[in-house]
Design an enzyme around this catalytic site. Sequence first.
Site, PDB file in Angstrom:
ATOM      1  N   ASP A  25     -47.276 -11.462  72.905  1.00  0.00           N
ATOM      2  CA  ASP A  25     -48.038 -12.195  71.884  1.00  0.00           C
ATOM      3  C   ASP A  25     -47.476 -11.864  70.493  1.00  0.00           C
ATOM      4  O   ASP A  25     -46.275 -11.853  70.286  1.00  0.00           O
ATOM      5  CB  ASP A  25     -49.530 -11.837  71.986  1.00  0.00           C
TER       6      ASP A  25
ATOM      7  N   LYS B 278     -29.307   5.989  73.674  1.00  0.00           N
ATOM      8  CA  LYS B 278     -28.281   5.884  72.633  1.00  0.00           C
ATOM      9  C   LYS B 278     -28.979   6.111  71.303  1.00  0.00           C
ATOM     10  O   LYS B 278     -29.575   5.188  70.740  1.00  0.00           O
ATOM     11  CB  LYS B 278     -27.610   4.509  72.625  1.00  0.00           C
TER      12      LYS B 278
ATOM     13  N   HIS C  72     -26.892  -8.504  76.043  1.00  0.00           N
ATOM     14  CA  HIS C  72     -27.171  -7.130  76.459  1.00  0.00           C
ATOM     15  C   HIS C  72     -28.447  -6.592  75.807  1.00  0.00           C
ATOM     16  O   HIS C  72     -28.736  -5.405  75.877  1.00  0.00           O
ATOM     17  CB  HIS C  72     -25.972  -6.246  76.091  1.00  0.00           C
TER      18      HIS C  72
ATOM     19  N   LYS D 255     -32.337  -5.625  74.929  1.00  0.00           N
ATOM     20  CA  LYS D 255     -33.369  -5.001  75.754  1.00  0.00           C
ATOM     21  C   LYS D 255     -34.678  -5.075  74.978  1.00  0.00           C
ATOM     22  O   LYS D 255     -34.968  -4.209  74.150  1.00  0.00           O
ATOM     23  CB  LYS D 255     -32.993  -3.553  76.058  1.00  0.00           C
TER      24      LYS D 255
ATOM     25  N   ASP E  46     -28.323  13.662  59.002  1.00  0.00           N
ATOM     26  CA  ASP E  46     -29.001  14.457  57.970  1.00  0.00           C
ATOM     27  C   ASP E  46     -30.510  14.505  58.149  1.00  0.00           C
ATOM     28  O   ASP E  46     -31.253  14.811  57.205  1.00  0.00           O
ATOM     29  CB  ASP E  46     -28.663  13.927  56.575  1.00  0.00           C
TER      30      ASP E  46
ATOM     31  N   HIS F 259     -29.285   7.380  79.676  1.00  0.00           N
ATOM     32  CA  HIS F 259     -28.938   6.053  79.163  1.00  0.00           C
ATOM     33  C   HIS F 259     -29.372   5.866  77.709  1.00  0.00           C
ATOM     34  O   HIS F 259     -29.265   4.777  77.154  1.00  0.00           O
ATOM     35  CB  HIS F 259     -29.612   5.006  80.063  1.00  0.00           C
TER      36      HIS F 259
END
Length: 400
Positions: free
Chosen positions: A325, A148, A318, A320, A153, A146
């Site tokens: 704090d 990404k 979507h 995440k 370079d 999962h």
Amino acid sequence: MNFLVIFFGIVLLFIIWLILDFCLGRQKHHSSVRKMETPILHGDFDIFTHGKELFHDYFSVLREAERHIHVLFYIVKDDVFSQEFLSILKEKARTGVEVRLLLDRLGSWKVKGAAIKELRAAGVEFAFSNPVKLPYLFYSMQVRNHRKISIIDGRIGYLGGFNIGKEYIDEDPSLGPWRDYHLKIGSESVNFLQSEFLMDWERCTGVDLQGVAKYFPKLPKGDVRQQFIPTEANQLECMFISLIQLAEKSITIGTPYFIPSRKIFAELQKAVQRGVCLTIIVPSVSDHILVKEASFRYLRTLLREGALVYQYNKGFYHAKTIVIDDKVADIGTANFDKRSLFLNQEINCYIYDPNFIDRIKDILDKDIHDSTRLTLEQLNKPNLARSMKEAVAGVVSYFL
């Protein structure tokens, strides 16, 4: 009568096979993983929350690549936007730039053989990650890559929640604008992303490229203190528990799917009980069946204990992220659900820089402003269809 006995016998054997396949596959997987995390690094960071802005920047950097492009995505679709992405990779490969593309086998199932053949003909090194394989067919179907990440370079990296498809640039009217968080990374932090990609590449192809010096240029330190933590099997649960236990004043969680494990849920309850302000942002619309209903049993309890829950209503949420704090902000590829906790291969970035944490908190404040507060009364209002979905979702929540 004999037919029914045979039928139910076959069903029973199938269920037993599924259970054995999953349990034995999980046991083998857990025995083979090792914990990894970077030391504290100092990188340069930018954050994108809108797909069109992200991909305008990302595609520009891809087109400017001079030496190599290494890309790992969970999902690449078969639409005009995806074709543009693949065309850029083919164009760069034809000019002599080394291009390696690694896609999850099930997440990117829409990338067909003809497209792969064209990529390879143009010079792109292509591989699928996590194929379904014997002896644990069912378990291997569940364990997805999962992550990404992209490295260009060896100097510019990307990490976050966006994949490649038209919905990520707001061209799916059923979901509306897509709200997500994606990091652009520079300075010494890029070297670890490069190393992580090459480890995943070796796992899928058998080709070890870790010792290739050109992939790891000497990079300066940046301004943002952070570390990367890749996880799989049950490693992420421990990381999230450690984060929650750090909280003294506030925890903010942004996630498309709120399906915590039993241990994490208990830690969240303890945090609220000791006076920590828990705020959860989830989407008001769903992109997968039952995931919304699966969250209600947890949200209902947390609302009763004083947590704040907001449903984002300006498109599909979507993102995440977890912010504890003013100490740490987590942005990465992992959802706050059991699939990310126990099945998927993920990678998260833990940021310790107060200025960048403030920037993330400003984004979260904007998302809360664009949300509607969910109340206990709404969740307790009698709704037979919702109750039935909640019951089903509770049974299969491990796989949502």
